[in-house]
Design an enzyme around this catalytic site. Structure first.
Site, PDB file in Angstrom:
ATOM      1  N   CYS A 172      -6.264 -17.027 -29.330  1.00  0.00           N
ATOM      2  CA  CYS A 172      -5.604 -17.261 -30.615  1.00  0.00           C
ATOM      3  C   CYS A 172      -5.992 -18.602 -31.239  1.00  0.00           C
ATOM      4  O   CYS A 172      -6.000 -18.755 -32.457  1.00  0.00           O
ATOM      5  CB  CYS A 172      -4.092 -17.143 -30.460  1.00  0.00           C
ATOM      6  SG  CYS A 172      -3.591 -15.445 -30.086  1.00  0.00           S
TER       7      CYS A 172
ATOM      8  N   ASP B 113       6.046  -7.599 -11.761  1.00  0.00           N
ATOM      9  CA  ASP B 113       4.592  -7.466 -11.831  1.00  0.00           C
ATOM     10  C   ASP B 113       4.300  -6.184 -12.581  1.00  0.00           C
ATOM     11  O   ASP B 113       5.105  -5.246 -12.541  1.00  0.00           O
ATOM     12  CB  ASP B 113       3.961  -7.347 -10.439  1.00  0.00           C
ATOM     13  CG  ASP B 113       4.083  -5.934  -9.897  1.00  0.00           C
ATOM     14  OD1 ASP B 113       5.172  -5.573  -9.425  1.00  0.00           O
ATOM     15  OD2 ASP B 113       3.107  -5.161  -9.998  1.00  0.00           O
TER      16      ASP B 113
ATOM     17  N   GLY C 114      10.562   2.138  -6.242  1.00  0.00           N
ATOM     18  CA  GLY C 114      10.850   3.521  -6.632  1.00  0.00           C
ATOM     19  C   GLY C 114      11.346   3.696  -8.051  1.00  0.00           C
ATOM     20  O   GLY C 114      11.787   4.780  -8.428  1.00  0.00           O
TER      21      GLY C 114
ATOM     22  N   GLY D 246       0.814  -1.205   0.000  1.00  0.00           N
ATOM     23  CA  GLY D 246       0.000   0.000   0.000  1.00  0.00           C
ATOM     24  C   GLY D 246       0.847   1.253   0.000  1.00  0.00           C
ATOM     25  O   GLY D 246       0.362   2.340  -0.256  1.00  0.00           O
ATOM     26  N   GLY D 247       2.147   1.108   0.302  1.00  0.00           N
ATOM     27  CA  GLY D 247       3.051   2.259   0.306  1.00  0.00           C
ATOM     28  C   GLY D 247       2.974   3.008  -1.015  1.00  0.00           C
ATOM     29  O   GLY D 247       2.803   4.228  -1.049  1.00  0.00           O
TER      30      GLY D 247
ATOM     31  N   ASP E 150       6.435   1.156   2.721  1.00  0.00           N
ATOM     32  CA  ASP E 150       7.622   1.902   2.304  1.00  0.00           C
ATOM     33  C   ASP E 150       7.228   3.298   1.834  1.00  0.00           C
ATOM     34  O   ASP E 150       6.045   3.598   1.717  1.00  0.00           O
ATOM     35  CB  ASP E 150       8.367   1.156   1.180  1.00  0.00           C
ATOM     36  CG  ASP E 150       7.514   0.988  -0.070  1.00  0.00           C
ATOM     37  OD1 ASP E 150       6.275   0.909   0.056  1.00  0.00           O
ATOM     38  OD2 ASP E 150       8.066   0.950  -1.183  1.00  0.00           O
TER      39      ASP E 150
ATOM     40  N   GLN F  84      14.876   1.565  -1.817  1.00  0.00           N
ATOM     41  CA  GLN F  84      14.467   2.816  -2.457  1.00  0.00           C
ATOM     42  C   GLN F  84      15.728   3.617  -2.827  1.00  0.00           C
ATOM     43  O   GLN F  84      16.806   3.054  -2.908  1.00  0.00           O
ATOM     44  CB  GLN F  84      13.538   3.601  -1.516  1.00  0.00           C
ATOM     45  CG  GLN F  84      12.160   2.959  -1.331  1.00  0.00           C
ATOM     46  CD  GLN F  84      11.283   3.043  -2.583  1.00  0.00           C
ATOM     47  OE1 GLN F  84      11.563   3.782  -3.530  1.00  0.00           O
ATOM     48  NE2 GLN F  84      10.202   2.263  -2.609  1.00  0.00           N
TER      49      GLN F  84
END
Ligand code: PRF
Ligand code: ZN
Length: 378
Positions: free
Chosen positions: A316, A273, A223, A92-93, A154, A196
């Site tokens: 496909c 992701d 980040g 959620g940061g 974070d 980060q």
């Protein structure tokens, strides 16, 4: 209940295996995004047909809706959504900051995120109500969700950002990681650390060293992919990777395009992701061996070809470009479903091919072949 095994290296590209309580994951892996307890536009069976190994959920969204009481009542997210494979949850940061920035751009509200040492106060994007996330609460929520891999709260600054603000984000993220680790109760759930440091080499190094010092189950590179040039993203990845122990998985958060993924695997990243395959699918942008295509374009009107002749997906195997184009233009929901199935399979097939090439020590050959076709060099 959580382990990582490094099986083989080809240059810095790695073939590995993650063991979780809900099964094994071969890496490098792409994780489809299922923010709100579903991968958008597909049922579980349709999703399974694309052969995913793990999906991602979001603490921020699930906490706001349906809420932790509901998730607790249903015995966690796996049972709630009837998903038996591994789940990774983001903390959620990132969402707290990015959703508030989106609102700011729309000119809708004033200060909607208040960052303190204790945690982050934010306004719900749903009803404007105020909430307070602490590192401890975010771990607690993820323990109720029951994800196999948890992310700590974070601070993810935007790009560009000053060195001072980026340094504050690194320091807070480290202190919050220490608190997250202490708050964690469940042995079987893994907890990663998030590195980060924006695009500042010194901060990236400092963040990597201090995060690794806390001996986490795996390491996320956060980040990045927030608007900086791709070259800077690769550079920052190259800076932090040597600090991460070889026997722990590395996850580049929110990345990316097929090109981004290949370049990052080459530098030693194991997990990815991104909303790209699913979000693009819903607006008619499809990934193919020969690059992206806009299925709504008039040129596909009489096309009896599959979306991608090299793809083995349900879409496909059964339908033409002309038919999928028609569904989009008629605004039929099925268009988005078929497009999502195809794009997700394109991504899992890309990862399967990447793993095969590493196994055969042919990663760079694969990279060249893939990119020549994908970028239109043929
Ligand atoms: N932090 C968290 N989630 C994220 C990011 C981050 O920095 C990113 C950055 N691309 C995506 N998702 N917690
Ligand atoms: Zn397909």
């Amino acid at each position: 209940m959580f382990e990582f095994e490094l099986l083989k290296k080809d240059g810095n590209a790695r073939l590995g295996k993650i063991y979780t309580a809900h099964g094994e994951i071969e890496t490098p892996v792409f994780m489809p995004v299922g923010t709100q307890g579903t991968v958008k536009a597909v049922t579980k069976e349709q999703l399974l047909s694309t052969k995913p190994q793990i999906i991602l959920g979001n603490t921020y969204h699930l906490y706001l809706r349906p809420g932790i009481e509901v998730l607790e009542y249903f015995g966690g997210l796996h049972r709630f959504m009837n998903w038996g494979k591994p789940i990774l949850t983001d903390s959620g940061g990132f969402q707290v900051f990015s959703l508030s920035r989106e609102k700011k751009k729309e000119g809708k509200h004033k200060a909607e995120v208040i960052l303190t040492e204790e945690g982050v106060k934010f306004k719900s994007h749903l009803d404007g109500s105020w909430h307070f996330f602490t590192p401890e609460l975010v771990i607690h929520i993820q323990e109720i969700i029951g994800s196999d891999i948890m992310m700590p709260l974070d601070v993810c600054p935007p790009y560009p950002v000053s060195h001072t603000t980026a340094k504050d984000a690194v320091d807070k993220t480290i202190r919050w990681l220490e608190r997250s680790k202490k708050a964690k109760k469940n042995e079987w759930q893994a907890l990663f650390g998030i590195i980060q440091g924006s695009v500042y080499s010194d901060l990236r190094r400092e963040s990597a060293i201090k995060t690794v010092d806390l001996d986490m189950d795996g390491y996320s590179i956060g980040g990045l992919s927030v608007g900086e040039p791709a070259e800077l993203m690769y550079e920052m990845t190259e800076i932090v990777i040597p600090f991460i122990p070889e026997d722990k998985p590395r996850y580049l958060m929110g990345v990316g395009t097929p090109e981004n993924i290949i370049e990052s695997v080459e530098r030693g990243v194991d997990m990815f992701d991104c909303v790209m395959p699913t979000r693009n699918a819903r607006n008619g942008t499809l990934f193919t061996t020969y690059g992206r295509l806009n299925i709504k374009a008039a040129k596909h009107r009489f096309s009896d070809e599959p979306v991608d002749s090299e793809c083995d997906c349900y879409t496909c195997k059964n339908f033409s470009r002309g038919y999928v184009r028609h569904l989009f233009n008629a605004e039929e929901i099925t268009g988005m479903i078929l497009a999502t199935i195809h794009n997700l399979r394109f991504y899992t097939r890309l990862m399967e091919e990447i793993r095969k090439s590493i196994k055969e020590s042919k990663f760079l050959e694969f990279k060249k072949e893939f990119l020549d076709k994908y970028t239109g060099l043929k």
